[in-house]
Design an enzyme around this catalytic site. Structure first.
Site, PDB file in Angstrom:
ATOM      1  N   ALA A   1       0.843  -1.188   0.000  1.00 28.07           N
ATOM      2  CA  ALA A   1       0.000   0.000   0.000  1.00 28.07           C
ATOM      3  C   ALA A   1       0.881   1.242   0.000  1.00 28.07           C
ATOM      4  O   ALA A   1       2.082   1.176   0.272  1.00 28.07           O
ATOM      5  CB  ALA A   1      -0.909  -0.001   1.228  1.00 28.07           C
TER       6      ALA A   1
ATOM      7  N   GLY B   1      -0.733  -5.322   0.781  1.00 28.62           N
ATOM      8  CA  GLY B   1      -1.974  -5.273   0.022  1.00 28.62           C
ATOM      9  C   GLY B   1      -1.881  -5.953  -1.324  1.00 28.62           C
ATOM     10  O   GLY B   1      -2.876  -6.434  -1.862  1.00 28.62           O
TER      11      GLY B   1
ATOM     12  N   GLU C   1      -2.484  -9.531  -0.665  1.00 34.44           N
ATOM     13  CA  GLU C   1      -3.912  -9.671  -0.369  1.00 34.44           C
ATOM     14  C   GLU C   1      -4.749  -9.598  -1.641  1.00 34.44           C
ATOM     15  O   GLU C   1      -5.736 -10.328  -1.795  1.00 34.44           O
ATOM     16  CB  GLU C   1      -4.330  -8.580   0.624  1.00 34.44           C
ATOM     17  CG  GLU C   1      -3.744  -8.793   2.011  1.00 34.44           C
ATOM     18  CD  GLU C   1      -4.011  -7.641   2.956  1.00 34.44           C
ATOM     19  OE1 GLU C   1      -4.690  -7.856   3.975  1.00 34.44           O
ATOM     20  OE2 GLU C   1      -3.549  -6.508   2.663  1.00 34.44           O
TER      21      GLU C   1
ATOM     22  N   GLU D   1       3.388  -6.265   7.245  1.00 33.58           N
ATOM     23  CA  GLU D   1       2.743  -5.158   7.956  1.00 33.58           C
ATOM     24  C   GLU D   1       3.257  -4.935   9.366  1.00 33.58           C
ATOM     25  O   GLU D   1       3.292  -3.799   9.851  1.00 33.58           O
ATOM     26  CB  GLU D   1       1.219  -5.370   7.986  1.00 33.58           C
ATOM     27  CG  GLU D   1       0.512  -5.115   6.664  1.00 33.58           C
ATOM     28  CD  GLU D   1       0.484  -6.319   5.749  1.00 33.58           C
ATOM     29  OE1 GLU D   1      -0.204  -6.270   4.717  1.00 33.58           O
ATOM     30  OE2 GLU D   1       1.171  -7.325   6.055  1.00 33.58           O
TER      31      GLU D   1
END
Length: 258
Positions: free
Chosen positions: A65, A110, A113, A133
């Site tokens: 991200a 992300g 994901e 993260e």
């Protein structure tokens, strides 16, 4: 049409490319909004039979991200960010048309994901996967804590998320995170060839496979009952009649999605 994506439709396959090469294709608010619109197009455009999600360039699928957007977020805003991500990625996961991730490099945070939200994954040999993260004092927020467990099991998922370690394409294949590993130049051709094979099958049945498999993971939903219902509904379709007739007549079926 898009600021952060490029799209291409050819022979029923809609290729969605995250296109922020200077940022390693990192997800930001604009990418997420535009990705939602692109997935809506997959749902609604009858000319689209399936989709591939990939990243621009040769270094990154999506390298995470855009962390600069996180610095000013409150707890409430963090929850809103996660919920928006969940909505978009769930739309991908529940899409009645096949959606494949073609992972061409780093798929971190992300990006990992996003790849996991797709129905399955084809990886280039240079692909790297991870949920780093905890290095930032946060956790995966777009479904990673759930989907990684589903795909590779609790123990290994715990280890990867706690250590923030990256794994290469070979280990990802061994763990079941990806379906195929190919040379970078073969990535899109491999994903395309799989989708072309799926295109020869009954579209309504493909959509029902997606629904039934996803039912396994839904709290309060009996996947076996879902299967019975979806199986029964097949018998009211023209595709079932065509498929069974073609089998008896020893010819190739011509499915129309009705």
């Amino acid at each position: 049409m898009y600021e952060t994506l490029s799209t291409q439709l050819s022979e029923g396959i809609f290729i969605i490319t995250i296109n922020r090469p200077s940022k390693m294709n990192a997800l930001n608010a604009t990418v997420m909004s535009e990705l939602a619109l692109a997935i809506d197009e997959v749902y609604t455009n009858k000319d689209i039979k399936s989709a591939i999600i990939t990243g621009s360039g040769e270094k990154a699928f999506v390298a995470g991200a855009d962390i600069s957007e996180f610095l000013s977020l409150t707890t409430t805003q963090g929850a809103e960010l996660a919920k928006k991500g969940h909505v978009v990625f769930q739309r991908i996961e529940e899409c009645p048309k096949p959606v494949v991730a073609a992972v061409n490099g780093f798929a971190l945070g992300g990006g990992c994901e996003l790849a996991m939200a797709c129905h399955f994954r084809v990886a280039a040999e240079n692909a790297k996967f991870g949920q780093p993260e905890v290095n930032l004092g946060i956790i995966p927020g777009y479904g990673g804590t759930q989907r990684l467990v589903q795909l590779i099991g609790k123990g290994k998922a715990m280890e990867l998320m706690m250590t923030a370690d990256m794994i290469d394409a070979g280990e990802a294949y061994t763990l079941g995170l990806v379906n195929h590993v190919v040379r970078l130049e073969e990535l899109l051709p491999k994903a395309t060839s799989i989708l072309q094979k799926i295109h020869t099958k009954a579209p309504l049945a493909i959509a029902k496979v997606v629904k039934c498999v996803n039912a396994y993971y839904k709290t309060g939903v009996d996947g076996f009952e879902t299967e019975v219902t979806e199986f029964a509904e097949c018998f009211a379709t023209k595709d079932m009649q065509e498929g069974a007739t073609a089998f008896v007549e020893k010819r190739k079926a011509n499915f129309i999605g009705e």
